[in-house]
Design a protein around this motif. Sequence first.
Motif, mmCIF file in Angstrom:
data_model
loop_
_atom_site.group_PDB
_atom_site.id
_atom_site.type_symbol
_atom_site.label_atom_id
_atom_site.label_comp_id
_atom_site.label_asym_id
_atom_site.label_seq_id
_atom_site.Cartn_x
_atom_site.Cartn_y
_atom_site.Cartn_z
ATOM 1 N N PHE A 320 0.841 -1.193 0.000
ATOM 2 C CA PHE A 320 0.000 0.000 0.000
ATOM 3 C C PHE A 320 0.877 1.245 0.000
ATOM 4 O O PHE A 320 1.731 1.418 0.866
ATOM 5 N N ARG A 321 0.657 2.106 -0.983
ATOM 6 C CA ARG A 321 1.364 3.377 -1.034
ATOM 7 C C ARG A 321 0.612 4.404 -0.197
ATOM 8 O O ARG A 321 -0.616 4.447 -0.218
ATOM 9 N N PRO A 322 1.321 5.290 0.505
ATOM 10 C CA PRO A 322 0.661 6.341 1.288
ATOM 11 C C PRO A 322 0.269 7.523 0.402
ATOM 12 O O PRO A 322 1.069 8.390 0.085
ATOM 13 N N TYR A 323 -0.982 7.535 0.002
ATOM 14 C CA TYR A 323 -1.525 8.484 -0.976
ATOM 15 C C TYR A 323 -1.979 9.773 -0.293
ATOM 16 O O TYR A 323 -2.631 9.744 0.757
ATOM 17 N N CYS A 324 -1.641 10.920 -0.906
ATOM 18 C CA CYS A 324 -2.160 12.216 -0.482
ATOM 19 C C CYS A 324 -2.993 12.817 -1.609
ATOM 20 O O CYS A 324 -2.647 12.663 -2.781
ATOM 21 N N PRO A 325 -4.057 13.537 -1.286
ATOM 22 C CA PRO A 325 -4.955 14.034 -2.339
ATOM 23 C C PRO A 325 -4.290 14.954 -3.350
ATOM 24 O O PRO A 325 -4.696 14.979 -4.515
ATOM 25 N N ASP A 326 -3.285 15.731 -2.936
ATOM 26 C CA ASP A 326 -2.635 16.645 -3.885
ATOM 27 C C ASP A 326 -1.329 16.086 -4.437
ATOM 28 O O ASP A 326 -0.580 16.792 -5.116
ATOM 29 N N HIS A 327 -1.038 14.821 -4.145
ATOM 30 C CA HIS A 327 0.126 14.105 -4.688
ATOM 31 C C HIS A 327 1.461 14.715 -4.258
ATOM 32 O O HIS A 327 2.478 14.479 -4.905
ATOM 33 N N LEU A 328 1.472 15.445 -3.173
ATOM 34 C CA LEU A 328 2.720 15.934 -2.589
ATOM 35 C C LEU A 328 2.887 15.324 -1.210
ATOM 36 O O LEU A 328 1.904 15.162 -0.477
ATOM 37 N N PRO A 329 4.109 14.998 -0.814
ATOM 38 C CA PRO A 329 4.316 14.490 0.546
ATOM 39 C C PRO A 329 4.077 15.579 1.591
ATOM 40 O O PRO A 329 3.956 16.775 1.276
ATOM 41 N N ILE A 330 4.013 15.141 2.811
ATOM 42 C CA ILE A 330 3.833 16.032 3.963
ATOM 43 C C ILE A 330 5.147 16.031 4.730
ATOM 44 O O ILE A 330 5.570 14.999 5.251
ATOM 45 N N ILE A 331 5.797 17.186 4.782
ATOM 46 C CA ILE A 331 7.131 17.271 5.374
ATOM 47 C C ILE A 331 7.231 18.553 6.187
ATOM 48 O O ILE A 331 7.017 19.644 5.659
ATOM 49 N N GLY A 332 7.536 18.413 7.476
ATOM 50 C CA GLY A 332 7.810 19.592 8.283
ATOM 51 C C GLY A 332 7.063 19.615 9.597
ATOM 52 O O GLY A 332 6.304 18.693 9.931
ATOM 53 N N PRO A 333 7.275 20.672 10.373
ATOM 54 C CA PRO A 333 6.628 20.796 11.687
ATOM 55 C C PRO A 333 5.145 21.093 11.541
ATOM 56 O O PRO A 333 4.713 21.749 10.597
ATOM 57 N N ASP A 334 4.365 20.615 12.508
ATOM 58 C CA ASP A 334 2.919 20.814 12.489
ATOM 59 C C ASP A 334 2.548 21.876 13.519
ATOM 60 O O ASP A 334 2.644 21.622 14.725
ATOM 61 N N PRO A 335 2.133 23.065 13.087
ATOM 62 C CA PRO A 335 1.805 24.129 14.055
ATOM 63 C C PRO A 335 0.599 23.804 14.916
ATOM 64 O O PRO A 335 0.394 24.438 15.963
ATOM 65 N N ARG A 336 -0.196 22.814 14.530
ATOM 66 C CA ARG A 336 -1.359 22.428 15.329
ATOM 67 C C ARG A 336 -0.959 21.611 16.548
ATOM 68 O O ARG A 336 -1.755 21.476 17.494
ATOM 69 N N ALA A 337 0.248 21.050 16.527
ATOM 70 C CA ALA A 337 0.745 20.238 17.638
ATOM 71 C C ALA A 337 2.245 20.492 17.760
ATOM 72 O O ALA A 337 3.053 19.707 17.247
ATOM 73 N N PRO A 338 2.648 21.588 18.383
ATOM 74 C CA PRO A 338 4.079 21.898 18.495
ATOM 75 C C PRO A 338 4.855 20.710 19.065
ATOM 76 O O PRO A 338 4.413 20.046 20.004
ATOM 77 N N GLY A 339 6.004 20.446 18.465
ATOM 78 C CA GLY A 339 6.788 19.284 18.847
ATOM 79 C C GLY A 339 6.584 18.097 17.940
ATOM 80 O O GLY A 339 7.331 17.111 18.016
ATOM 81 N N LEU A 340 5.557 18.178 17.047
ATOM 82 C CA LEU A 340 5.282 17.105 16.097
ATOM 83 C C LEU A 340 5.733 17.518 14.707
ATOM 84 O O LEU A 340 5.420 18.622 14.241
ATOM 85 N N TRP A 341 6.477 16.638 14.051
ATOM 86 C CA TRP A 341 6.861 16.807 12.650
ATOM 87 C C TRP A 341 6.250 15.657 11.856
ATOM 88 O O TRP A 341 5.982 14.582 12.404
ATOM 89 N N HIS A 342 6.039 15.871 10.562
ATOM 90 C CA HIS A 342 5.574 14.806 9.676
ATOM 91 C C HIS A 342 6.575 14.598 8.546
ATOM 92 O O HIS A 342 7.180 15.559 8.048
ATOM 93 N N ALA A 343 6.729 13.351 8.131
ATOM 94 C CA ALA A 343 7.493 12.998 6.934
ATOM 95 C C ALA A 343 6.782 11.786 6.333
ATOM 96 O O ALA A 343 7.159 10.640 6.569
ATOM 97 N N CYS A 344 5.743 12.037 5.555
ATOM 98 C CA CYS A 344 4.852 10.959 5.119
ATOM 99 C C CYS A 344 4.108 11.393 3.856
ATOM 100 O O CYS A 344 4.269 12.508 3.375
ATOM 101 N N GLY A 345 3.286 10.489 3.329
ATOM 102 C CA GLY A 345 2.445 10.824 2.190
ATOM 103 C C GLY A 345 3.164 10.881 0.861
ATOM 104 O O GLY A 345 2.727 11.556 -0.068
ATOM 105 N N HIS A 346 4.261 10.114 0.714
ATOM 106 C CA HIS A 346 5.062 10.156 -0.517
ATOM 107 C C HIS A 346 4.499 9.278 -1.627
ATOM 108 O O HIS A 346 5.069 9.219 -2.708
#
Length: 387
Positions: A320-346
């Motif tokens: 299973f590939r991790p699909y994102c609706p806009d076909h771009l990965p998710i990379i960087g800090p999440d301002p909604r949860a300080p201290g959380l970073w994402h590197a996913c959706g590739h």
Amino acid sequence: MNFDVVIVGAGIVGAACAYHAVRAGLSVCVVDRGPLAGGTTGAGEGNLLVSDKEPGPELDLALLSNELWRAMAGVPVGGATFGARAELDPKGGLVVAASDTTLTALAGLAAHQAAAGVTAEPVTADGLRDHEPNIAAGLAGGFRYPQDMQVQPMLATALLLRLVRDAGATTLFGEPVTEFLRAGDRVTGVRTPRHTLAAGAVVNCAGTWAGAVAELAGAPVPVAPRRGFILVTEPLPRVVRHKVYFADYVADVASDDAGLQASPVVEGTASGTVLIGATRERVGFDRTWSPEAIRRLAAAAVRLFPFLAGVVALRAYRGFRPYCPDHLPIIGPDPRAPGLWHACGHEGAGIGLSAATGRLIAQSLRGEPADLPLHPFRPERFAEVPA
């Protein structure tokens, strides 16, 4: 246990993030619900492609990754080099067109890619067999992409994590994250059934399950599974020299269609087998065997290389590939949860994009200027409402 960074996910993206984090001087723990490379990475082909990407943020990420993979090839590990042990092969790609109309569109794409830093060499119809002697007759032509490469993804992940452990990092397998630790709104670590892991930062590298991990943290991201099948033939002499695919594959990668698509990418491997990938369809986490997907994949591969009609397929596997609706990965800090970073959706490009993703995450964790702007990949973009 206390760390600078806890990385959730021991696939290729998590391993790359861990590698670059330890190189940046951070103490790291990698934790995974299953084994090393037990998800998308273990079901991947190992594509390191620039040829299949339109100019824009993803292509920029692929070009940076391409440089980093090439630099990684000479890194010593286990008495050899990373490149040799991970079967890193700079074989190049060959993208072919079945009609003059498709070739014209491919030439337009190649021109735009060249302006962004991609090397794309035109190949005439008569010249295709100079590069691939066994390719089908009657094709209109194509383009050769010498920057395209191949790696054995499970070996690459294992070697990166070996380097990480040699640098003092901790790896924990078979431990699902059950809770995020917090101090007020700030994420301060995670808890598993066996460990409490305090950290200055947590990086969500959970691949297809990144959406569930993000939900647990209270910062949802729309990562969903996209199923794919891959065929593996009996060992053969090196009968396919490049990564070879029809130009239609580029459109399938960028498609939002949830239905079954089968655009073959055919290539030889170091072991002699030929990999034929891959199908795409959004069916949730349904692992049901699909004879129709296998049939269509095999038929498409035979159209590209007719000799495959007489070759035995030893096995097929799916993931299973991790699909994102806009076909771009998710990379960087999440301002909604300080201290959380994402590197996913590739999606299907995670192996190729992992090196640059790890580099950008490490730079962000250190508060350093990033090699590329993170804005296109920001986690919160899906929740933003245009004014």
